[in-house]
Design an enzyme around this catalytic site. Structure first.
Site, mmCIF file in Angstrom:
data_model
loop_
_atom_site.group_PDB
_atom_site.id
_atom_site.type_symbol
_atom_site.label_atom_id
_atom_site.label_comp_id
_atom_site.label_asym_id
_atom_site.label_seq_id
_atom_site.Cartn_x
_atom_site.Cartn_y
_atom_site.Cartn_z
ATOM 1 N N SER A 24 105.868 34.394 35.145
ATOM 2 C CA SER A 24 104.827 34.860 34.206
ATOM 3 C C SER A 24 103.637 33.901 34.151
ATOM 4 O O SER A 24 102.842 33.943 33.212
ATOM 5 C CB SER A 24 105.416 35.067 32.800
ATOM 6 O OG SER A 24 105.697 33.833 32.179
ATOM 7 N N HIS A 157 82.830 70.562 10.484
ATOM 8 C CA HIS A 157 83.176 71.464 11.606
ATOM 9 C C HIS A 157 82.034 71.551 12.618
ATOM 10 O O HIS A 157 81.844 72.591 13.253
ATOM 11 C CB HIS A 157 83.507 72.876 11.104
ATOM 12 C CG HIS A 157 84.426 72.900 9.925
ATOM 13 N ND1 HIS A 157 85.791 72.939 10.046
ATOM 14 C CD2 HIS A 157 84.164 72.858 8.592
ATOM 15 C CE1 HIS A 157 86.337 72.939 8.842
ATOM 16 N NE2 HIS A 157 85.374 72.878 7.940
ATOM 17 N N SER A 278 71.391 60.838 36.435
ATOM 18 C CA SER A 278 72.266 61.626 37.288
ATOM 19 C C SER A 278 71.859 61.388 38.739
ATOM 20 O O SER A 278 70.684 61.184 39.042
ATOM 21 C CB SER A 278 72.115 63.104 36.939
ATOM 22 O OG SER A 278 72.465 63.914 38.044
ATOM 23 N N LYS A 284 68.118 64.318 33.914
ATOM 24 C CA LYS A 284 69.183 63.909 33.001
ATOM 25 C C LYS A 284 69.026 62.494 32.440
ATOM 26 O O LYS A 284 68.554 61.593 33.108
ATOM 27 C CB LYS A 284 70.555 63.964 33.707
ATOM 28 C CG LYS A 284 71.043 65.344 34.038
ATOM 29 C CD LYS A 284 71.253 66.260 32.831
ATOM 30 C CE LYS A 284 72.397 65.850 31.964
ATOM 31 N NZ LYS A 284 73.693 66.080 32.609
ATOM 32 N N GLU A 291 80.340 57.379 25.863
ATOM 33 C CA GLU A 291 81.504 58.126 26.358
ATOM 34 C C GLU A 291 82.606 57.165 26.818
ATOM 35 O O GLU A 291 83.787 57.391 26.564
ATOM 36 C CB GLU A 291 81.075 59.042 27.510
ATOM 37 C CG GLU A 291 80.175 60.175 27.023
ATOM 38 C CD GLU A 291 79.507 60.953 28.151
ATOM 39 O OE1 GLU A 291 78.958 62.015 27.856
ATOM 40 O OE2 GLU A 291 79.520 60.492 29.306
ATOM 41 N N GLN A 323 108.771 39.388 27.476
ATOM 42 C CA GLN A 323 107.724 38.833 28.347
ATOM 43 C C GLN A 323 106.688 39.892 28.728
ATOM 44 O O GLN A 323 105.513 39.592 28.894
ATOM 45 C CB GLN A 323 108.384 38.265 29.600
ATOM 46 C CG GLN A 323 107.406 37.695 30.596
ATOM 47 C CD GLN A 323 108.089 36.884 31.685
ATOM 48 O OE1 GLN A 323 108.770 35.917 31.381
ATOM 49 N NE2 GLN A 323 107.922 37.278 32.931
HETATM 50 N N1 ARG Z 1 108.422 33.364 30.084
HETATM 51 C C1 ARG Z 1 109.114 33.773 28.905
HETATM 52 C C2 ARG Z 1 108.297 34.821 28.119
HETATM 53 O O1 ARG Z 1 107.153 34.950 28.387
HETATM 54 C C3 ARG Z 1 109.318 32.608 28.022
HETATM 55 C C4 ARG Z 1 110.600 32.577 27.297
HETATM 56 C C5 ARG Z 1 111.731 32.542 28.245
HETATM 57 N N2 ARG Z 1 112.966 32.385 27.584
HETATM 58 C C6 ARG Z 1 114.089 32.706 28.168
HETATM 59 N N3 ARG Z 1 115.175 32.492 27.505
HETATM 60 N N4 ARG Z 1 114.123 33.184 29.365
HETATM 61 O O2 ARG Z 1 108.812 35.494 27.269
#
Ligand code: ARG
Length: 454
Positions: A24, A157, A278, A284, A291, A323
């Site tokens: 992550s 409306h 456009s 246009k 939008e 996560q």
């Molecule tokens: N990378 C994990 C998250 O974003 C952090 C916590 C991980 N804890 C674990 N017990 N694997 O949630």
């Protein structure tokens, strides 16, 4: 670099594809600053409680501050092999502080750390969204001030209902954002709670002082229950709900603008700097900006649903599913901030068109004629029926309508004309939250006080 803190526990390394899949670090990029803050507070607490020797704590703090400087100058780089921000910072501390680095993870877990980082991020983001809401509110008040006497048709409306002023309309948008702001401030009470010291799920056997960690991180209080603290992501769903509400308010406002700028309504002029053309039709001038903003509500609601669905049915405590919530939250916060900024630019460039019709008799004031007859002593339903019949028989011709009304009600034609003139009716609205010039002036004064005392 050693791959995985738990390499001693397993006989085989993690499969490279699985490792990549669970990494992550990319989304954790924006948590680095909060992780360092949490680490600094934690180590100060460990030192104060005598859990880690002063000299060791000091070398940990020194290392953390060095990492902070590296981070601020863009020199701190995370390694994806280390899976997440927590292990990256711990590893970086170990490299700088040597042996005492091994003490950093005492009395804590990645579970309370990630909950803490996310709360610090949510707190900062909430303040940022609040400040963008104030910017748009100021712009709405500015528009209202510039057009305090401009009368437009008010719709129900999508059909002309009763005349209103442009400043009254702007004040209505202001009120929506005022409620959003209020929700965000209230949400801060629940965001600003410290999970530090909850460790993995059950607290710790070390003599910690989690009140101190909480105070150092400027949280309001410590979470009451460690098990709840590591799994609680309600503060995120609440923030995402408020973002959705803001997005819906923006979308509805933009929908009005798209309609009001259309040639059939022709109430608002779009500045060239916020319009698009456009590729084929040279005549246009399109309101694409509004939008796009309108569409963003779909994404916001989707993001809220996504997080609620991830959370649904999760067992208590930390589960890795959590996560997946992070990137959704980050994406939505970015979107909300951007949308409010863009809308502020758009609103500043709206120009309402002054129209002659407001000084001429119009069916849009039929209710005012009913009200006039009521003030003359007629019961409301009788007055309504009388005017309704005249409308029905007038064949959409306002002068025939005036004649029919004069015949039936014995009122003078000139009085009727005056009563059904939009500018005149708006001037004579006296209810305190209505569209009358005076009422709106007072409402805007209260609104200004609200915004400028924040
Ligand atoms: N990378 C994990 C998250 O974003 C952090 C916590 C991980 N804890 C674990 N017990 N694997 O949630």
């Amino acid at each position: 670099m050693k791959s995985g803190i738990w390499h001693k526990r397993f006989k085989k390394p993690l499969h490279p594809t699985i490792k990549k899949f669970s990494d992550s670090t990319a989304e954790d990029e924006r948590l680095v600053i909060y992780e360092i803050m949490a680490c600094l507070a934690h180590v100060q607490m460990l030192r104060q409680c005598g859990i880690v020797k002063k000299t060791e704590a000091n070398s940990l703090l020194k290392a953390l501050n060095k990492i902070l400087t590296q981070y601020k100058s863009g020199k701190f780089k995370m390694h994806s092999e280390l899976e997440d921000v927590h292990m990256n910072i711990e590893e970086a501390v170990k490299i700088i502080a040597g042996k005492s680095g091994d003490k950093l993870h005492t009395a804590r877990s990645r579970n309370d750390l990630i909950a803490t980082d996310l709360r610090l991020y949510a707190r900062d983001s909430t303040h940022k969204i609040i400040s963008r809401l104030i910017d748009i509110q100021k712009q709405l008040l500015e528009q209202a001030k510039r057009n305090s006497n401009t009368v437009i048709p008010g719709f129900t409306h999508l059909r002309p209902a009763q005349p209103i002023t442009w400043s009254f309309y702007m004040h209505a948008q202001f009120q929506r954002f005022a409620r959003d702001l209020d929700c965000l401030k209230d949400a801060l009470k629940r965001i600003n709670v410290s999970p530090m010291g909850s460790a993995a799920l059950a607290g710790t056997s070390h003599p910690i002082n989690n009140k101190l960690t909480s105070t150092l991180l400027k949280f309001n209080r410590v979470a009451e229950n460690a098990l709840d603290a590591v799994s609680d992501r309600d503060f995120i769903t609440e923030l995402l709900y408020i973002c959705s509400q803001i997005a819906i308010h923006i979308a509805s406002f933009c929908e009005d603008i798209v309609i009001y700028t259309s040639p059939d309504y022709d109430l608002i002029e779009l500045n060239d700097s916020i319009s698009t053309g456009s590729s084929i039709m040279p005549q246009k001038k399109n309101p694409d900006l509004f939008e796009l903003l309108r569409a963003k509500a779909g994404n916001a609601i989707g993001n809220l649903c996504s997080v609620l669905t991830i959370l649904k049915g999760l067992p208590s405590s930390y589960n890795r599913d959590l996560q997946e919530i992070k990137s959704v939250l980050f994406r939505q916060v970015d979107e909300s901030i951007k949308c409010l900024e863009v809308l502020t630019i758009g609103v500043a460039r709206i120009k309402i068109k002054e129209k002659d019709w407001v000084h001429q008799p119009s069916f849009i004031c039929a209710t005012d004629l009913v009200d006039y007859l009521v003030r003359q002593g007629m019961a409301f339903r009788q007055a309504y029926d009388l005017i309704a019949e005249c409308v029905g028989n007038s064949n959409n011709n306002i002068y025939l309508f005036i004649r029919l009304c004069a015949n039936r009600s014995k009122l003078d034609e000139n009085i009727i004309k005056k009563i059904i003139t939009p500018y005149y009716t708006v001037k004579n609205r006296i209810s305190s939250n209505g569209t009358g010039f005076k009422a709106v002036r007072q409402a805007l004064k209260r609104a200004r006080e609200q915004v400028f005392t924040l």
